[in-house]
Design a protein around this motif. Structure first.
Motif, PDB file in Angstrom:
ATOM      1  N   ALA A   1       0.833  -1.213   0.000  1.00  0.00           N
ATOM      2  CA  ALA A   1       0.000   0.000   0.000  1.00  0.00           C
ATOM      3  C   ALA A   1       0.863   1.257   0.000  1.00  0.00           C
ATOM      4  CB  ALA A   1      -0.930  -0.014   1.216  1.00  0.00           C
TER       5      ALA A   1
ATOM      6  N   TRP B   1      -2.124  -1.772  -8.914  1.00  0.00           N
ATOM      7  CA  TRP B   1      -3.086  -2.503  -8.096  1.00  0.00           C
ATOM      8  C   TRP B   1      -3.754  -3.607  -8.914  1.00  0.00           C
ATOM      9  CZ3 TRP B   1      -8.409  -3.190  -8.427  1.00  0.00           C
ATOM     10  CH2 TRP B   1      -9.001  -3.784  -7.315  1.00  0.00           C
TER      11      TRP B   1
ATOM     12  N   LEU C   1      -5.977  -2.523  -0.348  1.00  0.00           N
ATOM     13  CA  LEU C   1      -6.873  -1.369  -0.278  1.00  0.00           C
ATOM     14  C   LEU C   1      -7.207  -1.015   1.169  1.00  0.00           C
ATOM     15  CD1 LEU C   1      -9.404  -1.975  -3.203  1.00  0.00           C
ATOM     16  CD2 LEU C   1      -7.605  -0.253  -3.072  1.00  0.00           C
ATOM     17  N   THR C   2      -7.355  -2.027   2.015  1.00  0.00           N
ATOM     18  CA  THR C   2      -7.666  -1.774   3.425  1.00  0.00           C
ATOM     19  C   THR C   2      -6.496  -1.122   4.137  1.00  0.00           C
ATOM     20  OG1 THR C   2      -9.163  -3.688   3.448  1.00  0.00           O
ATOM     21  CG2 THR C   2      -8.425  -2.853   5.583  1.00  0.00           C
TER      22      THR C   2
ATOM     23  N   ARG D   1      -7.280   4.794  -1.258  1.00  0.00           N
ATOM     24  CA  ARG D   1      -8.260   3.740  -1.534  1.00  0.00           C
ATOM     25  C   ARG D   1      -9.351   4.265  -2.468  1.00  0.00           C
ATOM     26  NH1 ARG D   1     -10.555   3.266   3.418  1.00  0.00           N
ATOM     27  NH2 ARG D   1      -8.658   2.215   4.109  1.00  0.00           N
TER      28      ARG D   1
ATOM     29  N   TRP E   1     -13.532   0.652   5.484  1.00  0.00           N
ATOM     30  CA  TRP E   1     -13.892   1.403   4.283  1.00  0.00           C
ATOM     31  C   TRP E   1     -15.095   2.321   4.480  1.00  0.00           C
ATOM     32  CZ3 TRP E   1     -13.348  -1.690  -0.900  1.00  0.00           C
ATOM     33  CH2 TRP E   1     -12.116  -2.364  -0.914  1.00  0.00           C
TER      34      TRP E   1
END
Length: 448
Positions: free
Chosen positions: A40, A55, A67-68, A75, A102
């Motif tokens: 990330a 990605w 993404l988390t 994100r 998210w």
């Protein structure tokens, strides 16, 4: 080579490669052990178009984890570039903890779509987590833990674990029929134990549980003082909620630190390094506008003594010293207060004692530095009166800085505002205005 130097080298290697080779290089690094958090950070270092391509080139099983781990705006920048099919496939793979992470950074329509696509079991865990506030431990606890009845034999326990295909956990949580917590057993101890041994006899002694309503800061402190790498989380009735571990504590502590660091300049921990120019300009412009208003207030204070400054040019030369000394003294107290408040060390019972202590420190430092600066200014401009004037202003400003360095964060906390966000701006304005007024006001009385 340190971890951060490695990361910098990896980013540089990917950036210098041909576009069609960049994903291959990143995937090779993943095969060598690169984890989701580091991936990330690498993606964040690239402009949005390149970031999305990198990605997309990741192994599918890493898409959600990366993404988390990414910052909120990073994100969002990737999700906004996905096609409708890509978005559905991505949302369908979410687990409950990722969806919670998210939820605050994505539009409501995307979250609603995710709720319709994720697995039923994950949705149930997500609903359970939402029973707690954003700053409560119960919202972030890992609910997928291995539990076994506390009174069964080791032989039966091993059979149950084989039947349900449990991965080898570090710890197994013991519960009764009501799912209340009854202890923790090390998986290694379970493997070594005699088949007829009861699990309750293998339980680790003196295991402390964390209440699900604890704040994240309180939870981190408890983990810091625990001998276990993971700790069970329970509700008020001792029902087992899940667990939290050291990785959670470190990640949360880093986010708290980054949030406070960024808040000092009006920015957010989730801000993107390559955020769109217009969006970033608008966000930062608001903070610049606030700073302008405080600067105007200080300038108006100076303007009240325009005639004095015009007649005694030395005042203009010495004004920055007054403001700077007050600003530094205030920031020291403010930083101390913000740290103490983050650790829940400030209470109604110790505020007055802390205020007296800081004023005492400010008085000593104010007197000491007033004598030094006043003496130097008097020798520089051959004026005892000028030296005395700036000495008085220094004493007043440093004591004022200590006073408001304590009061401002307490007041902001009472108003449910983050002291790290607005405290430094307000304190700087106070020390500038008080310092200039004390310096120029005294000068107007004794020097003209």
């Amino acid at each position: 080579m340190s971890e951060f130097q490695d990361l910098s080298f990896q980013i540089e290697t990917i950036a210098q490669a041909e576009p069609e080779q960049q994903s291959n290089i990143l995937n090779q690094l993943i095969e060598e052990g690169l984890e989701a958090g580091s991936i990330a950070l690498i993606l964040e270092a690239f402009p949005i178009d390149e970031r999305v391509q990198l990605w997309r080139g990741l192994p599918l099983e890493l898409h959600i984890d990366v993404l988390t781990e990414a910052r909120a705006e990073v994100r969002r920048s990737i999700i906004d570039e996905l096609s409708e099919i890509e978005l559905k496939l991505t949302l369908a793979k979410l687990d409950n903890l990722s969806l919670i992470e998210w939820a605050d950074s994505l539009p409501e329509e995307i979250i609603n779509e995710a709720l319709q696509l994720i697995e039923k079991d994950e949705l149930e865990l997500y609903d359970q987590a939402n029973e707690y506030q954003d700053d409560e431990l119960g919202r972030w606890a890992e609910r997928k833990v291995v539990t076994l009845p506390f009174n069964i034999s080791v032989e039966k326990a091993k059979g149950l674990m084989e039947r349900y295909s449990y991965d080898a956990p570090q710890q197994i949580y013991l519960i009764n029929k009501r799912k209340q917590f009854r202890g923790v057993v090390s998986y290694i101890d379970l493997l070594r134990a005699e088949p007829a041994e009861r699990l309750r006899h293998l339980a680790i002694d003196n295991v402390v549980t964390l209440n699900a309503t604890l704040t994240l800061a309180e939870s981190i402190e408890a983990l810091e003082h625990s001998s276990l790498s993971t700790m069970p989380v329970t509700d008020d009735e001792q029902l087992l909620i899940g667990e939290v571990d050291w990785q959670f504590a470190l990640s949360t502590q880093r986010e708290i630190y980054e949030t406070r660091l960024m808040a000092g300049t009006g920015m957010d921990e989730g801000d993107d390094l390559f955020a769109p120019v217009i969006k970033s300009s608008q966000k930062r412009g608001v903070w610049l506008g606030i700073n302008l208003m405080t600067a105007i207030l200080a300038s108006v204070t100076i303007g009240l003594f325009e005639d004095v400054i015009a007649q005694v040019v030395a005042l203009a030369v010495l004004m920055p010293i007054v403001a700077s000394m007050g600003g530094i003294a205030g920031s020291q107290t403010l930083t101390l207060m913000i740290r103490a408040m983050a650790l829940n060390q400030i209470t109604s019972g110790n505020r007055w004692a802390l205020l007296k202590n800081e004023i005492g420190i400010g008085s000593i430092n104010g007197l000491l530095w007033a004598l030094i600066i006043g003496g130097l200014a008097g020798l520089w401009f051959q004026s005892v009166v000028l030296g005395g004037t700036i000495a008085l202003a220094i004493i007043v400003n440093i004591i004022t800085a200590a006073l408001f360095g304590v009061l401002i964060p307490i007041a902001l906390d009472k108003l449910k505002l983050d002291p790290a966000l607005a405290g430094s701006v307000i304190l700087t304005t106070v020390t500038d205005v008080v310092g200039f007024f004390a310096f120029l006001g005294t000068a107007s009385l004794v020097m003209l």
